[in-house]
Design a protein around this motif. Sequence first.
Motif, mmCIF file in Angstrom:
data_model
loop_
_atom_site.group_PDB
_atom_site.id
_atom_site.type_symbol
_atom_site.label_atom_id
_atom_site.label_comp_id
_atom_site.label_asym_id
_atom_site.label_seq_id
_atom_site.Cartn_x
_atom_site.Cartn_y
_atom_site.Cartn_z
ATOM 1 N N ASP C 139 35.314 55.020 44.260
ATOM 2 C CA ASP C 139 35.816 54.236 45.421
ATOM 3 C C ASP C 139 35.324 52.790 45.083
ATOM 4 O O ASP C 139 36.071 51.614 45.253
ATOM 5 N N GLU C 140 33.935 52.439 44.501
ATOM 6 C CA GLU C 140 33.722 51.294 44.204
ATOM 7 C C GLU C 140 34.488 50.594 43.193
ATOM 8 O O GLU C 140 34.822 49.474 43.264
ATOM 9 N N TYR C 141 34.736 51.545 42.372
ATOM 10 C CA TYR C 141 35.791 50.982 41.237
ATOM 11 C C TYR C 141 37.081 50.385 41.605
ATOM 12 O O TYR C 141 37.498 49.318 41.393
ATOM 13 N N GLN C 142 37.702 51.207 42.570
ATOM 14 C CA GLN C 142 39.109 50.852 43.347
ATOM 15 C C GLN C 142 38.703 49.562 44.274
ATOM 16 O O GLN C 142 39.583 48.610 43.952
ATOM 17 N N ALA C 143 37.570 49.455 44.785
ATOM 18 C CA ALA C 143 37.326 48.431 45.598
ATOM 19 C C ALA C 143 37.263 47.214 44.790
ATOM 20 O O ALA C 143 37.918 46.047 45.005
ATOM 21 N N THR C 144 36.578 47.255 43.841
ATOM 22 C CA THR C 144 36.266 46.182 42.964
ATOM 23 C C THR C 144 37.600 45.571 42.206
ATOM 24 O O THR C 144 37.977 44.334 42.075
ATOM 25 N N MET C 145 38.354 46.663 41.679
ATOM 26 C CA MET C 145 39.768 46.385 41.139
ATOM 27 C C MET C 145 40.624 45.579 42.260
ATOM 28 O O MET C 145 41.420 44.872 41.759
ATOM 29 N N ARG C 146 40.556 46.045 43.350
ATOM 30 C CA ARG C 146 41.391 45.293 44.313
ATOM 31 C C ARG C 146 41.054 43.803 44.479
ATOM 32 O O ARG C 146 42.006 42.984 44.281
ATOM 33 N N GLU C 147 39.681 43.785 44.473
ATOM 34 C CA GLU C 147 39.294 42.222 44.775
ATOM 35 C C GLU C 147 39.626 41.453 43.558
ATOM 36 O O GLU C 147 40.071 40.205 43.598
ATOM 37 N N PHE C 148 39.474 41.833 42.462
ATOM 38 C CA PHE C 148 39.524 41.111 41.204
ATOM 39 C C PHE C 148 40.859 40.837 40.974
ATOM 40 O O PHE C 148 41.398 39.664 40.611
ATOM 41 N N SER C 149 41.812 41.796 41.206
ATOM 42 C CA SER C 149 43.127 41.642 41.234
ATOM 43 C C SER C 149 43.750 40.709 41.994
ATOM 44 O O SER C 149 44.829 39.888 41.651
ATOM 45 N N GLU C 150 43.248 40.549 43.206
ATOM 46 C CA GLU C 150 43.496 39.497 44.232
ATOM 47 C C GLU C 150 43.133 38.037 43.663
ATOM 48 O O GLU C 150 43.910 37.190 43.642
ATOM 49 N N ILE C 151 41.879 37.848 43.397
ATOM 50 C CA ILE C 151 41.329 36.665 43.023
ATOM 51 C C ILE C 151 41.932 36.132 41.586
ATOM 52 O O ILE C 151 42.424 35.079 41.478
ATOM 53 N N LEU C 152 41.906 37.093 40.848
ATOM 54 C CA LEU C 152 42.588 36.663 39.407
ATOM 55 C C LEU C 152 43.982 36.721 39.272
ATOM 56 O O LEU C 152 44.470 36.607 38.303
ATOM 57 N N GLU C 153 44.490 37.523 40.101
ATOM 58 C CA GLU C 153 46.127 37.697 40.136
ATOM 59 C C GLU C 153 46.337 38.600 38.853
ATOM 60 O O GLU C 153 47.107 38.081 38.115
ATOM 61 N N ILE C 203 39.502 30.350 36.921
ATOM 62 C CA ILE C 203 38.269 30.921 36.483
ATOM 63 C C ILE C 203 37.147 30.569 37.069
ATOM 64 O O ILE C 203 36.077 31.326 37.536
ATOM 65 N N ARG C 204 36.814 29.249 37.285
ATOM 66 C CA ARG C 204 35.974 28.626 38.048
ATOM 67 C C ARG C 204 35.739 29.144 39.288
ATOM 68 O O ARG C 204 34.715 29.466 39.837
ATOM 69 N N GLU C 205 37.103 28.961 39.934
ATOM 70 C CA GLU C 205 36.995 29.627 41.464
ATOM 71 C C GLU C 205 36.436 30.941 41.481
ATOM 72 O O GLU C 205 35.823 31.179 42.403
ATOM 73 N N PHE C 206 36.983 31.925 40.398
ATOM 74 C CA PHE C 206 36.638 33.157 40.522
ATOM 75 C C PHE C 206 35.055 33.264 40.297
ATOM 76 O O PHE C 206 34.434 34.056 41.240
ATOM 77 N N VAL C 207 34.394 32.508 39.494
ATOM 78 C CA VAL C 207 33.046 32.637 39.162
ATOM 79 C C VAL C 207 32.162 32.157 40.642
ATOM 80 O O VAL C 207 31.242 32.858 41.119
ATOM 81 N N ALA C 208 32.730 31.053 41.171
ATOM 82 C CA ALA C 208 32.031 30.599 42.143
ATOM 83 C C ALA C 208 32.249 31.451 43.346
ATOM 84 O O ALA C 208 31.329 31.836 44.219
ATOM 85 N N GLU C 209 33.454 32.430 43.649
ATOM 86 C CA GLU C 209 33.316 33.198 44.618
ATOM 87 C C GLU C 209 32.717 34.362 44.327
ATOM 88 O O GLU C 209 32.078 35.034 45.429
ATOM 89 N N TYR C 210 32.439 34.951 43.279
ATOM 90 C CA TYR C 210 31.703 36.040 42.803
ATOM 91 C C TYR C 210 30.161 35.873 43.267
ATOM 92 O O TYR C 210 29.338 36.423 43.816
#
Lengths: 263, 267, 349
Positions: C139-153, C203-210
């Motif tokens: 479940d954690e994997y799925q959640a992380t993947m969803r978030e990453f897919s969204e931010i990083l497209e 990438i910058r935005e992604f790092v800031a968001e993370y």
Amino acid sequence: MRLKRYIRVLGIFVRASISAQLEYRVNFAVNLFGSLLLAGGTLLGITILYSDGTPLGGWSYRESIVVVGLFTLVQGYIGAFLYPNLNKIGEEVRQGTMDFNLLKPVDAQFLISSRNINVFRLTDALVGAGLVIWAASGLENASSIGALLGLCLIVTALTIVYAVWFMLSMTAFWFVKVGNVTELFNGFFRAGAFPVSALPGWVRLVFTFLIPVAFVTTVPAEAIIGRWNAGSVLGSGVAAVLLLGVSRWFWTYAISKYTSASS
Amino acid sequence: MRARLNKTWVLFSVWFAHMSAYRAEIVIWMLSGAIPLIMMAVWIGKARAAGGHTGGFNEQQFAAYFLAAWITQQLIVAWVAWELDYQIRQGHLSPKLLRPLDPMWEFFAGHYSERLVRLPFMLLIVFAGLLIVPGTRLTPDIWHVLLYTLSVTVAFFTRFLIAYCIGILAFWFDQATAIDDFYFVAAAFLTGAFAPLEFYPPALRAFIEWTPFPYLVYYPVRVLTGEAPGPEIARVFGVQLLWAAGFYALRSALWRRGLARYGAVGA
Amino acid sequence: MSHTDHSTTPVIQVRDLEKVYTVHEKEPGLRGSLASFVRRRKTLVRAVDRISFEIDAGQMVGFLGPNGAGKTTALKMLAGLLHPTDGFVRVGGHVPKERRTEFLKNITLVMGQKQQLLWDLPALDSFLVNQAIYEIPNDEYQATMREFSEILELEGILKKQVRKLSLGERMKCELAAALLHRPRVLFLDEPTIGLDVNMQVRIREFVAEYNRRFNATVILTSHYMADVTALCKRIIVIDKGHIVFDGDLSALVEEAAPGKTVRLELSENVSDERLSFYGKLTSREGLFADVLVPRNETSRLAARMLAELPVADVTIEDPPIEGVIGTLFAGTNRQAVDAVPAGAEQAAR
């Protein structure tokens, strides 16, 4: 004039290669050890094959050692001249750097065949030549004419090896993923450590005509031990010229089909 | 435990997919390891010249021995020395070192799953070999095949660890792959891929018995062809496990020391 | 900076960290080769020479310095890849070089072009391997993947063979793979190298968001000043293995470039001598002139120029950060060590 220029270019390549390789000085000891190991192993193999006291395919123990010597010598030739050059073709086609070779005002086949020389692998050739001389010196039928003819046949043998190896590596123009095709040659060439008559019936034919291993070691060895016949001497010459011609044609065909890597 | 099983399964299935992408190259590697097949021809030629058999082997026995030797050699192939050497010197080992898993297991998964890619082609060659020399029987029964599977697995693991130890040497100097070449030359003549050890001079054979080499090809072949009696099989397993354990310990010790040197060679 | 807060220990502690390499030297040419074949000259290189600093949880710190300054070496020691020659390092309480599982599960190191993705398979396969290796629950994997897919497209590129991805797409996958286990400490070594400007920003935005979401600690090295200025308040400048500056980005600008540029557009011609009266004339082209003035007198002098000169337009600018860093490395760096601001000095202890 043209020849002079090519010799000069070759000289530059040799100097640069030596210079680059002296950086790795352990290499020398390592390669010498490797050569002795290879020759020792092959000799051991021959000894085992003769352990029951019967000749191998009509060849005596000493005569077989001439073949072993030639086998080692050719290994050295491959390691020193062919491998460091021709096995880069695949990588260059993939990376698109092959273009630079085609742009130079020197024959590109010459260029890609002679840029690098792995000097240290010549230890194989030295050990091999030593074996041939030592074994032949103890044979009654060995003569200076035989030796001279043997030398010529070694040249044709090396030409054959070059042409086959070159054509194998040329397939890289089409099959990017098969980076190791020349290993095929390595695998089958192992049979060249024995006189071809040691092989049974049709296998012998395969290694003479389909994969010309017999011309590379057995035929020159026959001349050196004074047992040559006109047929195989002629065959060796014809095979060399033919294969070189085909490889040249194959090369022109390959570059005419060559689409340089765009990425 | 479940996490560990899952890890193993994912690693093997992903690496199997990866290796399948290289099947053409794998077939060429298989053909390049043709020494036992060439030696089969040479020894059969010798048996024929001697009137049918030599040293207690006839044509069919040579064929069975060398076909089994070829299979064995195919199953214990390891290139991890080259891979490690490259990754250490190019710095590609770094991403692997960041993960909480010893990189050896990934290399191992790659090697192991590659065997599966080899299998269909291997059966083809063996079948052809059996046809070419009529009357050849590779193995007496299924039990020997099972025992052989165990034996060749340990042999593979031993060869893998030897290659791994050699590859680790790249932490110290840049000739590690040359040492693997030495191994290759030595193995060609000492494992039994060149000739059954019965043909070796007694003194040499006595020496070889004290090395791991015959336990990589010669003895597994004897298990498969049914030449080895029960007590010999038990002894072979024992010695094989000892060699595997020894090289496992050696690789752990080398690995610890090597890591401390990482990065000093460029990267 | 909250270095006065002693209730929490810093996530990263470094004291007198040192890395020394041995290298061979050779004269050029065949003769040099022969000479070095016989006798090899060795020299010691101090890639990192006794550096010290501390970083608190959630901080984003930029490592700056010219090529070969020791940034990457320092980063690799923090990640446990290189064993230090000497000195003290703790990351999240762990000794990095021991590479304990708990440590490795808490960190990540992203190196520009070095890939951990399997070249001939879709990136998703490499993600699955990482999920298994890091023992990430489904479940954690799925959640992380969803978030990453969204931010990083990542949509649509995960199932393509990695070899067929563009450099930018590959970098996005690298980053996602490296952060899949939600590490608390991120070492980013040139994460945007070779990427186009859009991708750099993403990438910058992604790092800031993370960083916001997980309160992750980030150390970043980059050639692109924009990466550093956008993400990091605190800067550590390394040169020749030494820390030559450690402190606020604004303090760095102030220390290294104590002036501002008053950019004038004149309505009629004025002599250079008259302009030089107010400050250092750095450029002059017809009616356009740049005057460098001391930072603390900027407003007073600008007002005087407006009153006393025929000015059509005026703007006041900070010198570009690239130039500032450039002057830092150009010979003046030893003085810069003495000029480390108070806050940074505390951090270095």
